[in-house]
Write a protein that holds these residues in place. Structure first.
Motif, PDB file in Angstrom:
ATOM      1  N   ALA A 196      -3.624  -1.999   8.149  1.00  0.00           N
ATOM      2  CA  ALA A 196      -3.635  -1.602   6.804  1.00  0.00           C
ATOM      3  C   ALA A 196      -4.579  -0.331   7.059  1.00  0.00           C
ATOM      4  O   ALA A 196      -3.877   0.975   6.434  1.00  0.00           O
ATOM      5  CB  ALA A 196      -4.379  -2.390   5.888  1.00  0.00           C
ATOM      6  N   TRP A 197      -5.534  -0.227   7.786  1.00  0.00           N
ATOM      7  CA  TRP A 197      -6.186   1.234   7.939  1.00  0.00           C
ATOM      8  C   TRP A 197      -5.416   2.174   8.391  1.00  0.00           C
ATOM      9  O   TRP A 197      -5.335   3.107   8.170  1.00  0.00           O
ATOM     10  CB  TRP A 197      -7.572   1.013   8.664  1.00  0.00           C
ATOM     11  N   LEU A 198      -4.815   1.693   9.385  1.00  0.00           N
ATOM     12  CA  LEU A 198      -3.813   2.804  10.261  1.00  0.00           C
ATOM     13  C   LEU A 198      -2.701   3.429   9.352  1.00  0.00           C
ATOM     14  O   LEU A 198      -2.440   4.650   9.358  1.00  0.00           O
ATOM     15  CB  LEU A 198      -3.078   2.212  11.547  1.00  0.00           C
ATOM     16  N   TYR A 199      -2.184   2.325   8.537  1.00  0.00           N
ATOM     17  CA  TYR A 199      -1.060   2.975   7.555  1.00  0.00           C
ATOM     18  C   TYR A 199      -1.603   3.727   6.689  1.00  0.00           C
ATOM     19  O   TYR A 199      -0.763   4.752   6.206  1.00  0.00           O
ATOM     20  CB  TYR A 199      -0.466   1.447   6.911  1.00  0.00           C
ATOM     21  N   LEU A 200      -2.812   3.346   6.220  1.00  0.00           N
ATOM     22  CA  LEU A 200      -3.173   4.393   4.870  1.00  0.00           C
ATOM     23  C   LEU A 200      -3.713   5.785   5.564  1.00  0.00           C
ATOM     24  O   LEU A 200      -3.691   6.552   4.802  1.00  0.00           O
ATOM     25  CB  LEU A 200      -4.564   3.713   4.425  1.00  0.00           C
TER      26      LEU A 200
ATOM     27  N   TYR B 232       0.764  -1.029  -0.114  1.00  0.00           N
ATOM     28  CA  TYR B 232       0.075  -0.049   0.007  1.00  0.00           C
ATOM     29  C   TYR B 232       0.863   1.201  -0.061  1.00  0.00           C
ATOM     30  O   TYR B 232       0.369   2.250   0.105  1.00  0.00           O
ATOM     31  CB  TYR B 232      -1.001   0.063   1.245  1.00  0.00           C
ATOM     32  N   LYS B 233       2.255   1.077  -0.189  1.00  0.00           N
ATOM     33  CA  LYS B 233       2.984   2.356   0.019  1.00  0.00           C
ATOM     34  C   LYS B 233       2.806   3.320  -1.166  1.00  0.00           C
ATOM     35  O   LYS B 233       2.736   4.518  -1.109  1.00  0.00           O
ATOM     36  CB  LYS B 233       4.491   1.982  -0.115  1.00  0.00           C
ATOM     37  N   ASN B 234       2.045   3.165  -2.428  1.00  0.00           N
ATOM     38  CA  ASN B 234       1.784   3.918  -3.414  1.00  0.00           C
ATOM     39  C   ASN B 234       0.194   3.868  -3.647  1.00  0.00           C
ATOM     40  O   ASN B 234      -0.171   4.437  -4.419  1.00  0.00           O
ATOM     41  CB  ASN B 234       2.571   3.170  -4.929  1.00  0.00           C
ATOM     42  N   LYS B 235      -0.322   3.792  -2.756  1.00  0.00           N
ATOM     43  CA  LYS B 235      -1.809   3.971  -2.601  1.00  0.00           C
ATOM     44  C   LYS B 235      -2.318   4.812  -1.620  1.00  0.00           C
ATOM     45  O   LYS B 235      -1.687   4.912  -0.652  1.00  0.00           O
ATOM     46  CB  LYS B 235      -2.517   2.462  -2.308  1.00  0.00           C
ATOM     47  N   THR B 236      -3.443   5.574  -2.064  1.00  0.00           N
ATOM     48  CA  THR B 236      -3.802   6.646  -1.052  1.00  0.00           C
ATOM     49  C   THR B 236      -5.240   6.033  -0.694  1.00  0.00           C
ATOM     50  O   THR B 236      -5.784   5.002  -1.325  1.00  0.00           O
ATOM     51  CB  THR B 236      -4.300   7.693  -1.699  1.00  0.00           C
ATOM     52  N   ALA B 237      -5.739   6.537   0.573  1.00  0.00           N
ATOM     53  CA  ALA B 237      -7.116   6.141   1.297  1.00  0.00           C
ATOM     54  C   ALA B 237      -7.972   6.460   0.378  1.00  0.00           C
ATOM     55  O   ALA B 237      -8.430   7.528  -0.061  1.00  0.00           O
ATOM     56  CB  ALA B 237      -7.090   6.739   2.635  1.00  0.00           C
ATOM     57  N   SER B 238      -8.897   5.350  -0.091  1.00  0.00           N
ATOM     58  CA  SER B 238      -9.958   5.581  -1.037  1.00  0.00           C
ATOM     59  C   SER B 238     -11.035   4.486  -0.763  1.00  0.00           C
ATOM     60  O   SER B 238     -10.770   3.488  -0.217  1.00  0.00           O
ATOM     61  CB  SER B 238      -9.551   5.623  -2.532  1.00  0.00           C
TER      62      SER B 238
END
Length: 363
Positions: free
Chosen positions: A125-129, A65-71
């Motif tokens: 994952a939620w926290l990281y995002l 998820y390093k290249n993903k944004t919260a969506s």
């Protein structure tokens, strides 16, 4: 992940192999002590396995998820994967290969390894995002300190002071009994209980932070990983003086010691494989690339082997063990270990087959 870090796959595969090894002895009455969990407080090699896997889950979350944004779409994928893991875990508890093909719902155990992985994955994952690395560190410190204070110092409703021992004066067991009732592993505790999931999330968060460090441009990563891991181990053993290292409770000291050891071992493997290029343990790496699939199948087949009868008073498991592995010339513990090693080799072979066929099952 555009370029896989081989050391992470290798450590994941070794961890899965170790999970299968300790879960499938030939005879539970004859097992070498290091292949058993600590009776309560303390640490054995077996106690390292599950936290190592959650630690690696955190590393994988960073790269995924390093290249993903919260969506909404990303959250949906995270939730679906989490529900799949929880569903697979519950299926393992419910399924039985003999009629009526479902275990008794009145006493079925609800917590489990895959269930905890699913919950930890979702929250981490939620926290990281949504959080930067400083916030993640702050959350980790708050959870570990708060968990210690709650388990050790908050009195029960009747005024009784809590302890870190088994039931009855233990907050973890108290809450599990109130919420889960008979749906626990044992009446006095469940190693994947409700409260222990909170510090288990911190184990995974620490993996996220290590993943971020691995992806950085810093030099001498291997040395720094070993040094950071050593600091975690030392802090954990200092905390052990007042909050004992305990896997069943997933104590805060347990989090620091196991994550520290995981970081140290990863640092060593990273140096050997990713820095020096000395490749080894390919079978473990292949299994690590389909880790959940291999673990799920090993658990499912093991349950089938224990449930299907063969002859009088035997099942597939006991028949195979007693027929192929029990000999007068071998010590009982050694025969039991040989059976477990054979099972591990079978699943490493499965991992190799899936790799050769370019089959990577994402749960």
């Amino acid at each position: 992940m555009k370029q896989r870090i081989e050391s992470v796959d290798l450590l994941r595969g070794i961890t899965i192999a170790a999970m299968i090894l300790v879960n499938t002895p030939g005879d539970w009455g004859n097992v070498y002590a290091p292949l058993l969990h600590a009776d309560w407080h303390g640490l054995t090699p077996t106690d390292l396995i599950f936290p190592f896997f959650l630690f690696i889950v955190g590393i994988s979350i960073y790269y995924a998820y390093k290249n993903k944004t919260a969506s909404v779409d990303v959250y949906k994928k995270v939730a679906v994967r989490s529900l799949k893991l929880i569903g697979l875990g519950l299926f393992l508890k419910l399924f039985t290969p003999i009629p009526p093909f479902f275990e008794a719902l009145e006493t079925i155990r609800i917590p489990g390894v895959l269930q905890r992985i699913g919950i930890v994955f979702f929250v981490t994952a939620w926290l990281y995002l949504n959080c930067n690395w400083k916030t993640l560190i702050g959350i980790s410190i708050t959870v570990l300190l708060g968990y210690w204070m709650f388990l050790g110092f908050v009195p029960f409703p009747d005024g009784t002071l809590p302890t870190f021992d088994r039931a009855p004066n233990n907050w973890s067991n108290y809450i599990d009994l109130k919420v889960l009732g008979k749906h626990m592993w044992k009446p006095d505790y469940d190693p994947e209980g409700i409260l222990g999931t909170f510090p288990a999330i911190v184990t995974s968060i620490l993996g996220v932070l290590v993943g971020k460090f691995l992806d950085s441009e810093t030099t001498y990563k291997a040395i720094k990983l070993v040094a950071m891991g050593l600091v975690g181990v030392l802090l954990g053993y200092l905390w052990d003086l007042v909050f004992p290292i305990n896997k069943a409770l997933w104590s805060s000291s347990f989090v620091l010691v196991t994550a520290g050891m995981g970081t140290m071992i990863l640092g060593l493997i990273y140096y050997i494989v990713d820095v020096k290029g000395w490749h080894f343990g390919a079978l473990f790496k292949y299994a690590g690339m389909n880790a959940i699939t291999v673990y799920f199948l090993s658990s499912l087949i093991s349950k089938i082997f224990y449930k299907i009868p063969v002859g009088v008073g035997k099942n597939i498991h006991s028949w195979l063990y007693q027929t192929l592995f029990v000999h007068d010339a071998l010590a009982a513990n050694f025969s039991s270990l040989l059976y477990a090693l054979t099972v591990v080799l079978c699943y490493l072979g499965l991992g190799y087959y899936l790799y050769r066929k370019n089959i990577f099952i994402k749960v």
